[in-house]
Design a protein around this motif. Structure first.
Motif, PDB file in Angstrom:
ATOM      1  N   LEU A  19     -32.121 -73.993  41.154  1.00 56.82           N
ATOM      2  CA  LEU A  19     -33.269 -75.074  40.008  1.00 56.82           C
ATOM      3  C   LEU A  19     -33.427 -76.059  40.225  1.00 56.82           C
ATOM      4  CD1 LEU A  19     -34.875 -73.267  39.181  1.00 56.82           C
ATOM      5  CD2 LEU A  19     -33.086 -72.547  36.831  1.00 56.82           C
ATOM      6  N   TRP A  20     -32.175 -76.839  38.897  1.00 58.59           N
ATOM      7  CA  TRP A  20     -33.196 -78.041  38.545  1.00 58.59           C
ATOM      8  C   TRP A  20     -33.449 -78.777  39.701  1.00 58.59           C
ATOM      9  CZ3 TRP A  20     -32.164 -80.713  33.392  1.00 58.59           C
ATOM     10  CH2 TRP A  20     -31.974 -82.307  34.273  1.00 58.59           C
ATOM     11  N   PHE A  21     -32.600 -78.999  41.139  1.00 59.14           N
ATOM     12  CA  PHE A  21     -33.584 -79.691  41.921  1.00 59.14           C
ATOM     13  C   PHE A  21     -34.929 -79.570  42.586  1.00 59.14           C
ATOM     14  CE2 PHE A  21     -29.464 -82.002  41.762  1.00 59.14           C
ATOM     15  CZ  PHE A  21     -29.848 -82.766  41.619  1.00 59.14           C
ATOM     16  N   SER A  22     -35.203 -77.809  42.600  1.00 56.82           N
ATOM     17  CA  SER A  22     -35.752 -77.190  43.113  1.00 56.82           C
ATOM     18  C   SER A  22     -37.342 -77.443  42.125  1.00 56.82           C
ATOM     19  CB  SER A  22     -35.834 -75.311  42.938  1.00 56.82           C
ATOM     20  OG  SER A  22     -34.890 -75.463  43.681  1.00 56.82           O
ATOM     21  N   ILE A  23     -36.706 -77.289  40.802  1.00 56.51           N
ATOM     22  CA  ILE A  23     -38.682 -78.268  40.301  1.00 56.51           C
ATOM     23  C   ILE A  23     -38.665 -78.843  40.397  1.00 56.51           C
ATOM     24  CG2 ILE A  23     -38.221 -77.880  37.322  1.00 56.51           C
ATOM     25  CD1 ILE A  23     -37.036 -75.344  37.070  1.00 56.51           C
ATOM     26  N   GLY A  24     -37.161 -79.918  39.766  1.00 55.63           N
ATOM     27  CA  GLY A  24     -37.259 -81.447  40.421  1.00 55.63           C
ATOM     28  C   GLY A  24     -38.356 -82.123  40.983  1.00 55.63           C
ATOM     29  N   GLY A  25     -37.678 -82.012  41.877  1.00 52.90           N
ATOM     30  CA  GLY A  25     -38.268 -82.083  43.480  1.00 52.90           C
ATOM     31  C   GLY A  25     -39.623 -81.562  43.794  1.00 52.90           C
ATOM     32  N   GLY A  54     -38.484 -86.743  46.381  1.00 47.60           N
ATOM     33  CA  GLY A  54     -38.340 -85.596  46.018  1.00 47.60           C
ATOM     34  C   GLY A  54     -38.333 -83.943  47.566  1.00 47.60           C
ATOM     35  N   ALA A  55     -38.861 -85.033  48.403  1.00 45.82           N
ATOM     36  CA  ALA A  55     -38.540 -84.307  49.646  1.00 45.82           C
ATOM     37  C   ALA A  55     -37.029 -84.490  49.863  1.00 45.82           C
ATOM     38  CB  ALA A  55     -38.892 -85.489  50.841  1.00 45.82           C
ATOM     39  N   PHE A  56     -35.888 -85.208  49.490  1.00 41.53           N
ATOM     40  CA  PHE A  56     -34.100 -85.779  49.232  1.00 41.53           C
ATOM     41  C   PHE A  56     -33.918 -84.473  47.947  1.00 41.53           C
ATOM     42  CE2 PHE A  56     -34.617 -89.708  51.177  1.00 41.53           C
ATOM     43  CZ  PHE A  56     -34.217 -89.042  52.908  1.00 41.53           C
ATOM     44  N   GLU A  57     -34.737 -83.822  47.885  1.00 38.62           N
ATOM     45  CA  GLU A  57     -34.699 -82.990  46.432  1.00 38.62           C
ATOM     46  C   GLU A  57     -34.641 -81.771  46.999  1.00 38.62           C
ATOM     47  OE1 GLU A  57     -35.614 -83.293  42.631  1.00 38.62           O
ATOM     48  OE2 GLU A  57     -35.210 -85.080  42.498  1.00 38.62           O
ATOM     49  N   LEU A  58     -36.321 -80.646  47.586  1.00 44.99           N
ATOM     50  CA  LEU A  58     -36.214 -80.577  47.631  1.00 44.99           C
ATOM     51  C   LEU A  58     -35.175 -79.361  49.634  1.00 44.99           C
ATOM     52  CD1 LEU A  58     -40.127 -80.237  47.564  1.00 44.99           C
ATOM     53  CD2 LEU A  58     -38.337 -78.517  46.471  1.00 44.99           C
ATOM     54  N   LEU A  59     -34.743 -80.562  50.611  1.00 47.41           N
ATOM     55  CA  LEU A  59     -34.298 -80.743  51.643  1.00 47.41           C
ATOM     56  C   LEU A  59     -32.767 -80.000  51.099  1.00 47.41           C
ATOM     57  CD1 LEU A  59     -35.339 -83.551  53.329  1.00 47.41           C
ATOM     58  CD2 LEU A  59     -35.681 -81.732  53.634  1.00 47.41           C
ATOM     59  N   GLY A  60     -32.164 -81.041  49.587  1.00 40.47           N
ATOM     60  CA  GLY A  60     -30.744 -80.589  49.604  1.00 40.47           C
ATOM     61  C   GLY A  60     -31.224 -79.295  48.779  1.00 40.47           C
ATOM     62  N   VAL A  61     -31.708 -78.583  48.474  1.00 39.55           N
ATOM     63  CA  VAL A  61     -31.402 -77.916  47.903  1.00 39.55           C
ATOM     64  C   VAL A  61     -31.501 -76.239  49.145  1.00 39.55           C
ATOM     65  CG1 VAL A  61     -32.890 -76.062  46.132  1.00 39.55           C
ATOM     66  CG2 VAL A  61     -32.821 -77.546  45.980  1.00 39.55           C
ATOM     67  N   ILE A  62     -32.056 -76.478  50.186  1.00 41.15           N
ATOM     68  CA  ILE A  62     -32.150 -75.881  51.145  1.00 41.15           C
ATOM     69  C   ILE A  62     -30.693 -75.774  51.404  1.00 41.15           C
ATOM     70  CG2 ILE A  62     -33.393 -75.728  53.661  1.00 41.15           C
ATOM     71  CD1 ILE A  62     -35.902 -76.971  52.445  1.00 41.15           C
ATOM     72  N   GLY A  63     -30.180 -77.322  51.796  1.00 42.00           N
ATOM     73  CA  GLY A  63     -29.012 -77.205  52.630  1.00 42.00           C
ATOM     74  C   GLY A  63     -27.765 -76.503  51.557  1.00 42.00           C
ATOM     75  N   LEU A  64     -27.566 -76.543  50.436  1.00 46.54           N
ATOM     76  CA  LEU A  64     -27.285 -75.681  49.158  1.00 46.54           C
ATOM     77  C   LEU A  64     -27.550 -74.211  49.578  1.00 46.54           C
ATOM     78  CD1 LEU A  64     -27.956 -77.140  45.641  1.00 46.54           C
ATOM     79  CD2 LEU A  64     -26.033 -77.619  47.776  1.00 46.54           C
ATOM     80  N   MET A  65     -28.160 -73.872  50.348  1.00 46.11           N
ATOM     81  CA  MET A  65     -28.358 -72.110  50.558  1.00 46.11           C
ATOM     82  C   MET A  65     -27.450 -71.987  51.411  1.00 46.11           C
ATOM     83  SD  MET A  65     -31.921 -71.758  49.940  1.00 46.11           S
ATOM     84  CE  MET A  65     -33.208 -72.197  48.329  1.00 46.11           C
TER      85      MET A  65
END
Length: 140
Positions: A19-25, A54-65
């Motif tokens: 959630l943190w990185f989704s909102i931040g990204g 921001g792109a890396f944050e969102l890619l990181g969230v996808i990677g966590l899934m």
């Protein structure tokens, strides 16, 4: 399969990180100017840095899934959080440039960042055998 309290806590930690990185990204693309304004002046092209982070944050969230990539995504988000620390230090050292909040809030933000780092590391590492879950918390 029965989930014990530590597995539940790790799962909640993982959800928090996501959630943190989704909102931040997303914020990096919605409020780009705000994020660019806190990039320290010794770094060039603040807008590019904001978009890339921001792109890396969102890619990181996808990677966590994805269970297979969760650990490496956690390491990436951990390193990204360290990489953006100069922006938080910039705000703390130059609160006159960011008068929306008092200086102590910016110092508190640095301490909160340490907590975020701990949460990223803890919630994305492989689960102990005692938790009975292979390679970390599973999504339903």
């Amino acid at each position: 399969m029965k989930t014990d309290n530590s597995a539940l806590a790790r799962r909640l930690g993982l959800y928090f990180v996501m959630l943190w990185f989704s909102i931040g990204g997303i914020g990096h693309f919605v409020a780009t100017g705000t994020f660019a304004s806190i990039v320290p002046p010794y770094l060039s092209d603040p807008y590019a840095l904001v978009y890339v982070s921001g792109a890396f944050e969102l890619l990181g969230v996808i990677g966590l899934m994805i269970l297979r990539t969760r650990r490496i995504a956690g390491i990436g988000l951990f390193l990204l959080t360290i990489a953006v620390t100069p922006a938080n230090v910039q705000m703390w050292l130059h609160p006159e440039l960011y008068p929306i909040m008092p200086q102590w809030v910016y110092l508190l933000r640095l301490f909160a960042q340490v907590g975020l780092l701990a949460c990223i590391w803890w919630s994305t590492r492989p689960a102990p055998k005692a938790e009975g879950i292979r390679n970390g918390p599973q999504f339903p």
